[in-house]
Write an enzyme that holds these catalytic residues in place. Structure first.
Site, short mmCIF file in Angstrom:
data_model
loop_
_atom_site.label_atom_id
_atom_site.label_comp_id
_atom_site.label_asym_id
_atom_site.label_seq_id
_atom_site.Cartn_x
_atom_site.Cartn_y
_atom_site.Cartn_z
N GLY A 81 -8.08 -6.14 -0.04
CA GLY A 81 -6.97 -5.39 0.43
C GLY A 81 -7.23 -4.02 0.77
N CYS A 82 -6.15 -3.09 0.81
CA CYS A 82 -6.02 -1.89 1.42
C CYS A 82 -6.83 -0.76 0.52
CB CYS A 82 -4.60 -1.37 1.73
SG CYS A 82 -3.41 -1.46 0.17
N TYR A 83 -6.17 -0.51 -0.67
CA TYR A 83 -6.78 0.41 -1.49
C TYR A 83 -8.45 0.18 -1.56
CZ TYR A 83 -2.62 2.56 -3.05
OH TYR A 83 -1.14 3.37 -3.10
N THR A 84 -8.79 -1.03 -1.87
CA THR A 84 -9.94 -1.59 -1.96
C THR A 84 -11.01 -1.25 -1.27
OG1 THR A 84 -9.41 -3.62 -1.58
CG2 THR A 84 -9.29 -3.13 -4.01
N CYS A 126 -10.70 0.68 1.54
CA CYS A 126 -10.70 2.15 1.78
C CYS A 126 -11.67 3.05 0.84
CB CYS A 126 -9.34 2.75 1.76
SG CYS A 126 -9.10 4.47 2.71
#
Length: 346
Positions: free
Chosen positions: A149-152, A154
């Site tokens: 996903g996103c946080y991971t 980035c």
């Protein structure tokens, strides 16, 4: 042509998959599954597809998907994907899962952070973590990919080369990240409607956000030892985009050039990593609408620390775009097919 099915096609990540795949020269959108809008034309739900795509949304029929698709994207909540994926895998279909169910190397870690027994440990052991910049060769031979996903995405991409090269300490790493509201999904809630998020910013799930465990999993691989991080996510009043600011202690008296050499060694040939020169840092407007990850950093000689800033679009490189990148790898296509457009900026 690659026959594609998308389960959960009308959520934010699912519809972003539809948008990207309508531009893919080797894809036929065979089946779009949406429990909420069965029988309706996708262009009637998302009117940006009017005149571009006429496709009725379907109820889920695993036999049809297994028989008529080469690859199925599952964009469902955690512990739900695992109810449908085993049958697809057993039928020989390639699956790219956008939930957390198949992202972990350890079922115990999943259970500790999600608070439920892992629904399918046997298949979990066969899945590949779908971050192409780190696991490209494994992805190419996989049948099941757990799409990060996103946080991971980035945060891992921002820190991985420095830990891999031993330039920063694996201890006391801080990740401070901000996300647009689409990261919370399409289902409305009191915490995400306009009046709650406009003109405000808030931290949430401090010290207990589930993505912490994924970031630690991959950074531990980079460092060759256990890495524990302090991770604080924030919700900010914009639609899309992730900005992660990361703090790590240097292990020596390194210059900007020393650290840049590590990033260039790790990412020099990567299609979707953009490294910023000294004095320049990423912004979300540089990446929104694109599959690119921008990375920049500042060496704080006074505190013997590096501050790394990375930015992605949470719906593209943080979800659907990365999934298409994984699909391209699975089918031996150029990795940037349908993904090379720059960010929107405006």
């Amino acid at each position: 042509m690659i026959r594609v099915g998308i389960i959960g096609a009308t959520g934010y990540a699912g519809i972003e998959l539809v948008r990207l795949l309508t531009q893919h020269p080797q894809v036929e959108l065979a089946h779009l599954v949406s429990h909420s809008y069965v029988g309706q034309d996708v262009a009637g739900i998302y009117k940006n597809f009017k005149g571009i795509l006429a496709k009725d949304l379907e109820d889920m029929d695993l036999d049809v998907l297994a028989g008529e698709c080469d690859v199925v994207f599952t964009s469902l909540p955690h512990a739900t994907s695992s109810e449908v994926i085993p049958k697809l895998v057993a039928a020989g279909v390639k699956v790219i899962d956008l939930s957390a169910d198949y992202r972990y190397n350890s079922a115990a870690v999943y259970e500790a952070w999600y608070g439920v027994p892992h629904p399918d440990p046997a298949l979990l052991a066969q899945s590949v973590y779908g971050l192409p910049e780190l696991h490209r060769d494994e992805i190419k031979g996989a049948q099941l990919v757990g799409n990060p996903g996103c946080y991971t995405t980035c945060s891992i991409l921002g820190l991985y080369p420095l830990l891999q090269a031993g330039l920063v300490s694996p201890e006391n790493i801080i990740v401070d990240a901000k996300s647009g509201v689409t990261g919370a999904g399409r289902n409305p809630s009191a915490n995400t409607h306009f009046c709650e998020v406009d003109e405000s910013m808030k931290a949430y799930n401090v010290a207990r956000h589930r993505h912490t465990s994924e970031i630690e999993q991959e950074l531990s691989l980079a460092a060759g030892q256990e890495v524990l991080i302090s991770f604080t996510p924030h919700l900010i009043p914009m639609k899309r985009g992730i900005l992660s600011t990361m703090y790590a202690n240097l292990t020596g008296a390194y210059s900007h050039a020393d650290l840049m050499a590590a990033y260039e060694k790790a990412y020099g040939d990567e299609s979707f990593i953009v490294l910023h020169e000294e004095g320049s840092l990423p912004e979300v407007k540089f990446v929104n609408g694109s599959n690119y990850c921008h990375i920049g950093f500042v060496v704080d000689q006074r505190l013997k620390r590096v501050v790394v800033v990375s930015a992605i679009d949470n719906l593209v490189k943080g979800a659907a775009g990365q999934a298409v990148q994984n699909m391209n790898l699975l089918f031996g296509l150029p990795e940037n097919t349908a993904l090379s457009a720059p960010g929107w900026y405006l």
